[in-house]
Design an enzyme around this catalytic site. Structure first.
Site, PDB file in Angstrom:
ATOM      1  N   SER A   1       0.830  -1.210   0.000  1.00 14.29           N
ATOM      2  CA  SER A   1       0.000   0.000   0.000  1.00 14.29           C
ATOM      3  C   SER A   1       0.866   1.262   0.000  1.00 14.29           C
ATOM      4  O   SER A   1       1.676   1.446  -0.896  1.00 14.29           O
ATOM      5  CB  SER A   1      -0.940  -0.070   1.213  1.00 14.29           C
ATOM      6  OG  SER A   1      -2.010   0.800   1.073  1.00 14.29           O
TER       7      SER A   1
ATOM      8  N   ASP B   1      -9.526  -4.886  -5.019  1.00  9.43           N
ATOM      9  CA  ASP B   1      -8.960  -3.822  -4.182  1.00  9.43           C
ATOM     10  C   ASP B   1      -9.848  -2.580  -4.275  1.00  9.43           C
ATOM     11  O   ASP B   1     -10.198  -2.143  -5.383  1.00  9.43           O
ATOM     12  CB  ASP B   1      -7.545  -3.486  -4.680  1.00  9.43           C
ATOM     13  CG  ASP B   1      -6.766  -2.611  -3.719  1.00  9.43           C
ATOM     14  OD1 ASP B   1      -5.773  -3.091  -3.164  1.00  9.43           O
ATOM     15  OD2 ASP B   1      -7.150  -1.437  -3.536  1.00  9.43           O
TER      16      ASP B   1
ATOM     17  N   HIS C   1      -8.432  -4.895  -0.248  1.00 11.14           N
ATOM     18  CA  HIS C   1      -7.132  -4.261   0.016  1.00 11.14           C
ATOM     19  C   HIS C   1      -6.561  -4.696   1.365  1.00 11.14           C
ATOM     20  O   HIS C   1      -5.397  -5.073   1.467  1.00 11.14           O
ATOM     21  CB  HIS C   1      -7.307  -2.741  -0.016  1.00 11.14           C
ATOM     22  CG  HIS C   1      -6.014  -1.989   0.076  1.00 11.14           C
ATOM     23  ND1 HIS C   1      -5.149  -1.868  -0.987  1.00 11.14           N
ATOM     24  CD2 HIS C   1      -5.428  -1.321   1.103  1.00 11.14           C
ATOM     25  CE1 HIS C   1      -4.090  -1.157  -0.618  1.00 11.14           C
ATOM     26  NE2 HIS C   1      -4.237  -0.817   0.640  1.00 11.14           N
TER      27      HIS C   1
END
Ligand SMILES: *[C@@H]1O[C@H](CO)[C@@H](O)[C@H](O)[C@H]1NC(C)=O
Ligand SMILES: *[C@@H]1O[C@H](CO)[C@@H](O)[C@H](O)[C@H]1NC(C)=O
Ligand SMILES: *[C@@H]1O[C@H](CO)[C@@H](O)[C@H](O)[C@H]1NC(C)=O
Length: 460
Positions: free
Chosen positions: A236, A380, A412
């Protein structure tokens, strides 16, 4: 821009401090010579010993208040090479709050910001427990791998930087797991002293120079410099820093060798992420990201502030003292565009576009020269998988070596857990030299996979 829930749970309690007005204070050039690394380390150890009477060492101040987070003033540090270690200190609590660490040190080092001006950053270096067995008589027991682990901290508040936040423990336990494998682990504050969340160039440079800094001092801690391999890992927001490092290294650090890079939950397009998140649970990352990236672009920063609706200005700017968790809670489901006098258009003016073009789009600065592992949830909700597909296509079209796992399961947040085992297995192979036997070392391998290990967790 990105986040991970457990991270906020743990770090949400970090106190917000005062923002530094001017962090990179420039000194007038002087004749005081740079200390040797040996001297710096000796002084750090002496200072720690002197400061640790019966009462034990004191917790450090938050970065905005701690004078240690300043460039040296006795010589012109801007003349040093990127990666030069400028300061060293022990971090005597971090080997308690993070498992499997023998010692922890913090390095302040020269780097380069998004405008290509000299800047400095801080990284936290963890020495693995195993290293206690290392001695000149037992070189085969000494560490020979470095993992630069970019934590997603997703905030424009410098006091939520990992070098400080890790005193409350680590969010995912991955540092401890990496240390258990005998690796040195470095955790850079890649957003830098201005907390430039989402600024790709700043983050990439900070990551690269953090590794250079660690390699400078590694020998002093018994790292086997003749055979040491280095890998990068991030998920991320941490993948943002890592990916930019891989792209920028081609020209910024052409002689540096990385054994590989593992990237999860990628966000290739900062404006794409903004559109994707606006009005949703994670909308709070947008104000943090806008102000964070704009710290590297003063014209854009002034523009953003000038276009805020007066009635909403204080609320918007309050994100500067928030952790990611606080920002998510405060701006959940908000239409962030409605904070601006001209709405969406205000974020797509020329001054804004210039900023995005420099700091916001992956895939335009260089082709990673090391093996790459990408793991991403197809569903995601932070970044459209299509953008990751495009990034991979772009790199594959010019000969990169990529293993790309598109996970048909999970979101995610779930993918960080779903992908962890695969990331570790892959990282082990690049660091222990078995990569060529276990993975395809030419071209691209794109696979739809299904790993469904993690329970569902919402944004909040
Ligand atoms: C942590 O490191 C300090 C030195 O910085 C050392 O005195 C202490 O014993 C270490 N603690 C643990 C739990 O290893
Ligand atoms: C980024 O996303 C925006 C909005 O979705 C899109 O208009 C733009 O073309 C994308 N830019 C790149 C470089 O992919
Ligand atoms: C993966 O699945 C997508 C549909 O989600 C499909 O379009 C694509 O061809 C598949 N890729 C591979 C390598 O099997």
């Amino acid at each position: 821009m990105a986040l991970l829930v457990s991270f906020f749970l743990l770090w949400g309690i970090i106190l917000s401090g005062v923002r530094p007005s001017s962090v990179a204070t420039l000194s007038s050039p002087s004749t005081v010579p740079l200390k040797t690394l040996h001297q710096l380390l000796e002084e750090a150890d002496q200072a720690a010993a002197a400061a640790a009477p019966q009462a034990g060492p004191a917790l450090p101040l938050p970065p905005s208040l701690d004078p240690w987070y300043r460039a040296p003033t006795t010589y012109d540090w801007t003349q040093t090479e990127p990666g030069q270690v400028l300061k060293i200190r022990q971090a005597p609590f971090l080997n308690w709050t993070v498992g499997n660490a023998l010692r922890a040190y913090q390095l302040l080092y020269r780097s380069t910001d998004s405008q290509y001006n000299p800047a400095w950053d801080v990284t936290t270096l963890f020495i693995p427990r195993w290293q206690a067995r290392c001695s000149p008589q037992t070189p085969h027991l000494c560490a020979h791998a470095v993992l630069s682990y970019q934590l997603p901290y997703d905030t424009c508040n410098v006091d939520a930087s990992p070098s400080y936040g890790l005193h409350l423990g680590e969010p995912y336990g991955e540092i401890a797991d990496a240390l258990a494998l005998g690796w040195f682990v470095a955790v850079p504050d890649y957003e830098g002293p201005l907390a430039s969340y989402a600024a790709g160039v700043q983050a990439g440079h900070a990551t690269i120079d953090g590794v250079r800094a660690v390699l400078q001092v590694g020998g002093l801690f018994g790292l086997r410099m003749d055979v040491t391999k280095v890998a990068l890992w991030g998920y991320s927001g941490g993948a943002l820093a890592s990916e930019w490092a891989a792209e920028l290294a081609v020209q910024y650090a052409p002689k540096m060798k990385f054994a590989g890079i593992a990237l999860g939950g990628l966000t290739p397009n900062v404006t794409g992420v903004t559109d994707f998140l606006n009005g949703k649970e994670g909308a709070g990352l947008i104000p943090a990201g806008l102000l964070g990236i704009a710290t590297q672009h003063p014209d854009a920063y002034r523009w953003i502030v000038s276009r805020l609706r007066p009635a909403l200005r204080d609320r918007f700017l309050s994100v500067r003292k928030m952790t990611a968790r606080q920002a998510i809670r405060t701006f959940m489901y908000n239409d962030i565009y409605s904070y601006f006098v001209g709405g969406y258009k205000d974020l797509h003016t020329r001054v804004m576009q210039m900023m995005y073009n420099i700091d916001g789009f992956m895939g335009y600065h260089g082709v990673p020269r090391m093996p790459v592992f990408i793991y991403n949830a197809v569903h995601d909700e932070l970044s459209d998988i299509k953008e990751v597909d495009e990034l991979v296509d772009r790199f594959c079209g010019v000969g990169a070596n990529i293993l790309y796992h598109r996970n048909l399961a999970g979101t995610h947040h779930q993918e960080i857990v779903n992908g962890r085992q695969r990331a570790f297995a892959w990282l082990r192979s690049v660091l222990d030299g078995s990569y060529d036997q276990l993975y395809s070392s030419m071209g691209c391998t794109i696979q739809n996979v299904t790993y469904n290990l993690a329970p569902y967790v919402g944004w909040w």
